[in-house]
Scaffold this motif. Structure first.
Motif, PDB file in Angstrom:
ATOM      1  N   ARG A 185      67.558  63.886  53.403  1.00 41.22           N
ATOM      2  CA  ARG A 185      68.110  64.591  52.250  1.00 41.22           C
ATOM      3  C   ARG A 185      67.056  64.786  51.161  1.00 41.22           C
ATOM      4  N   ILE A 186      65.948  64.089  51.299  1.00 41.49           N
ATOM      5  CA  ILE A 186      64.849  64.196  50.333  1.00 41.49           C
ATOM      6  C   ILE A 186      63.769  65.095  50.924  1.00 41.49           C
ATOM      7  N   ALA A 187      63.522  66.230  50.300  1.00 42.27           N
ATOM      8  CA  ALA A 187      62.468  67.138  50.760  1.00 42.27           C
ATOM      9  C   ALA A 187      61.103  66.558  50.411  1.00 42.27           C
ATOM     10  N   GLN A 188      60.149  66.686  51.339  1.00 43.33           N
ATOM     11  CA  GLN A 188      58.764  66.285  51.112  1.00 43.33           C
ATOM     12  C   GLN A 188      57.860  67.288  51.797  1.00 43.33           C
ATOM     13  N   ASP A 189      57.515  68.347  51.070  1.00 44.73           N
ATOM     14  CA  ASP A 189      56.671  69.399  51.622  1.00 44.73           C
ATOM     15  C   ASP A 189      55.204  68.972  51.596  1.00 44.73           C
ATOM     16  N   TYR A 190      54.388  69.649  52.386  1.00 45.03           N
ATOM     17  CA  TYR A 190      52.956  69.360  52.361  1.00 45.03           C
ATOM     18  C   TYR A 190      52.400  69.582  50.962  1.00 45.03           C
ATOM     19  N   GLY A 191      51.619  68.611  50.485  1.00 44.10           N
ATOM     20  CA  GLY A 191      50.995  68.730  49.174  1.00 44.10           C
ATOM     21  C   GLY A 191      51.949  68.562  48.014  1.00 44.10           C
ATOM     22  N   ALA A 192      53.170  68.068  48.245  1.00 42.78           N
ATOM     23  CA  ALA A 192      54.153  67.961  47.165  1.00 42.78           C
ATOM     24  C   ALA A 192      54.005  66.626  46.429  1.00 42.78           C
ATOM     25  N   MET A 193      54.273  66.674  45.114  1.00 40.88           N
ATOM     26  CA  MET A 193      54.130  65.527  44.227  1.00 40.88           C
ATOM     27  C   MET A 193      55.490  65.010  43.780  1.00 40.88           C
ATOM     28  N   ASN A 194      55.614  63.685  43.722  1.00 42.58           N
ATOM     29  CA  ASN A 194      56.781  63.023  43.136  1.00 42.58           C
ATOM     30  C   ASN A 194      56.283  62.187  41.963  1.00 42.58           C
ATOM     31  N   LEU A 195      56.957  62.282  40.826  1.00 41.64           N
ATOM     32  CA  LEU A 195      56.550  61.558  39.628  1.00 41.64           C
ATOM     33  C   LEU A 195      57.536  60.433  39.359  1.00 41.64           C
ATOM     34  N   ILE A 196      57.016  59.225  39.274  1.00 39.73           N
ATOM     35  CA  ILE A 196      57.845  58.039  39.085  1.00 39.73           C
ATOM     36  C   ILE A 196      57.354  57.317  37.842  1.00 39.73           C
ATOM     37  N   GLY A 197      58.226  57.181  36.847  1.00 43.87           N
ATOM     38  CA  GLY A 197      57.884  56.426  35.649  1.00 43.87           C
ATOM     39  C   GLY A 197      58.237  54.963  35.836  1.00 43.87           C
ATOM     40  N   ARG A 198      57.445  54.101  35.212  1.00 43.26           N
ATOM     41  CA  ARG A 198      57.745  52.673  35.301  1.00 43.26           C
ATOM     42  C   ARG A 198      57.611  52.021  33.937  1.00 43.26           C
ATOM     43  N   ARG A 199      58.671  51.355  33.517  1.00 43.39           N
ATOM     44  CA  ARG A 199      58.666  50.552  32.301  1.00 43.39           C
ATOM     45  C   ARG A 199      59.078  49.134  32.675  1.00 43.39           C
ATOM     46  N   ALA A 200      59.233  48.286  31.675  1.00 48.19           N
ATOM     47  CA  ALA A 200      59.617  46.898  31.939  1.00 48.19           C
ATOM     48  C   ALA A 200      60.967  46.821  32.657  1.00 48.19           C
ATOM     49  N   GLY A 201      61.832  47.799  32.411  1.00 48.15           N
ATOM     50  CA  GLY A 201      63.164  47.784  33.014  1.00 48.15           C
ATOM     51  C   GLY A 201      63.220  48.263  34.440  1.00 48.15           C
ATOM     52  N   GLY A 202      62.110  48.753  34.964  1.00 47.88           N
ATOM     53  CA  GLY A 202      62.099  49.211  36.347  1.00 47.88           C
ATOM     54  C   GLY A 202      61.570  50.622  36.487  1.00 47.88           C
ATOM     55  N   TYR A 203      61.952  51.280  37.588  1.00 50.14           N
ATOM     56  CA  TYR A 203      61.440  52.603  37.927  1.00 50.14           C
ATOM     57  C   TYR A 203      62.423  53.695  37.502  1.00 50.14           C
ATOM     58  N   ARG A 204      61.870  54.865  37.211  1.00 48.69           N
ATOM     59  CA  ARG A 204      62.699  56.038  36.963  1.00 48.69           C
ATOM     60  C   ARG A 204      62.017  57.243  37.595  1.00 48.69           C
ATOM     61  N   ILE A 205      62.694  57.873  38.537  1.00 45.57           N
ATOM     62  CA  ILE A 205      62.119  59.051  39.190  1.00 45.57           C
ATOM     63  C   ILE A 205      62.306  60.258  38.275  1.00 45.57           C
ATOM     64  N   GLN A 206      61.194  60.873  37.908  1.00 46.98           N
ATOM     65  CA  GLN A 206      61.240  61.982  36.963  1.00 46.98           C
ATOM     66  C   GLN A 206      61.291  63.344  37.648  1.00 46.98           C
ATOM     67  N   THR A 207      60.639  63.453  38.788  1.00 41.01           N
ATOM     68  CA  THR A 207      60.730  64.706  39.537  1.00 41.01           C
ATOM     69  C   THR A 207      60.398  64.441  41.001  1.00 41.01           C
ATOM     70  N   LEU A 208      60.993  65.270  41.875  1.00 45.84           N
ATOM     71  CA  LEU A 208      60.811  65.141  43.317  1.00 45.84           C
ATOM     72  C   LEU A 208      60.232  66.424  43.906  1.00 45.84           C
ATOM     73  N   ASN A 209      59.333  66.274  44.864  1.00 46.34           N
ATOM     74  CA  ASN A 209      58.864  67.386  45.698  1.00 46.34           C
ATOM     75  C   ASN A 209      58.356  68.562  44.867  1.00 46.34           C
ATOM     76  N   LEU A 210      57.522  68.267  43.896  1.00 46.86           N
ATOM     77  CA  LEU A 210      56.898  69.321  43.076  1.00 46.86           C
ATOM     78  C   LEU A 210      55.764  69.929  43.899  1.00 46.86           C
ATOM     79  N   ARG A 211      55.933  71.171  44.302  1.00 45.76           N
ATOM     80  CA  ARG A 211      55.002  71.796  45.237  1.00 45.76           C
ATOM     81  C   ARG A 211      53.840  72.472  44.508  1.00 45.76           C
ATOM     82  N   PRO A 212      52.663  72.470  45.125  1.00 47.14           N
ATOM     83  CA  PRO A 212      51.542  73.177  44.521  1.00 47.14           C
ATOM     84  C   PRO A 212      51.789  74.675  44.455  1.00 47.14           C
ATOM     85  N   ALA A 213      51.382  75.291  43.376  1.00 50.01           N
ATOM     86  CA  ALA A 213      51.630  76.732  43.199  1.00 50.01           C
ATOM     87  C   ALA A 213      50.698  77.542  44.084  1.00 50.01           C
TER      88      ALA A 213
END
Length: 213
Positions: A185-213
């Motif tokens: 259910r999670i797309a992962q294209d070639y060259g795609a970026m996922n951004l994960i923030g991390r603070r003391a409280g844990g992880y937060r996914i900010q964006t998924l499968n950001l593809r290169p233009a």
């Protein structure tokens, strides 16, 4: 090209983990195959995808880059290290899933030669192990998550992880509390970026499968 730091996708309050799938490998334009741990270099498009992220991230501070030790990831990571004072660190624990006897075979060949096993895989994608000492996705998750969490815990600044579709999906399923059987259910294209923030409280996914233009 717009600077990646100006897109609003990165919060200045978070320590960032950038989880990148390698660029497109050689032979991907052919019939779809189970490549798993088959060691393939990038093709021309894959190198372009890596160069895209090199330019986008040029003004971003990255403390550490870790990568699967397979060629398609290490080549991607080395391009991203261009003009930086850090060297990509190869990690065998981040290799793609081991597909056993199915490595390098087309989907058509597997359906024809192992019809029963191919159906079984579809019915239990998380637990199925291909013949020839292949791994299940649960095996993959148990291998990958300790490597990822150790690197994340050690990082004082931004961390870039270059890995594979299966590896990235297992990390994202873990962070989202999603059962591994839902990995596709999670797309992962070639060259795609996922951004994960991390603070003391844990992880937060900010964006998924950001593809290169």
């Amino acid at each position: 090209m717009k600077n990646f730091l100006d897109t609003g996708l990165i919060s200045s309050l978070d320590k960032m983990i950038l989880l990148l799938r390698h660029g497109e490998p050689l032979g991907e334009a052919d019939e779809k195959r189970f490549i798993g741990q088959t060691d393939l270099p990038l093709n021309h498009m894959g190198r372009r995808q890596a160069q895209y992220w090199r330019k986008c991230l040029s003004d971003m501070s990255i403390e550490r880059i870790i990568s699967s030790d397979l060629s398609r990831c290490m080549e991607t990571a080395r391009i991203l290290c261009t003009d930086r004072s850090i060297i990509a660190e190869p990690m065998a624990g981040l290799r793609e899933i081991n597909l056993g006897d199915w490595e390098g075979m087309t989907f058509r060949q597997v359906r024809e030669n192992w019809p029963g096993a191919f159906r079984q895989r579809g019915m239990d994608i998380a637990r199925f192990r291909p013949p020839g000492d292949g791994e299940s996705f649960l095996d993959l998750q148990q291998r990958v998550i300790p490597v990822f969490e150790k690197a994340a815990d050690q990082a004082g600044g931004n961390l870039l992880v270059v890995a594979h579709a299966g590896v990235n999906r297992m990390i994202l399923c873990h962070l989202l509390g999603m059962p591994p059987q839902n990995l596709f259910r999670i797309a992962q294209d070639y060259g795609a970026m996922n951004l994960i923030g991390r603070r003391a409280g844990g992880y937060r996914i900010q964006t998924l499968n950001l593809r290169p233009a």
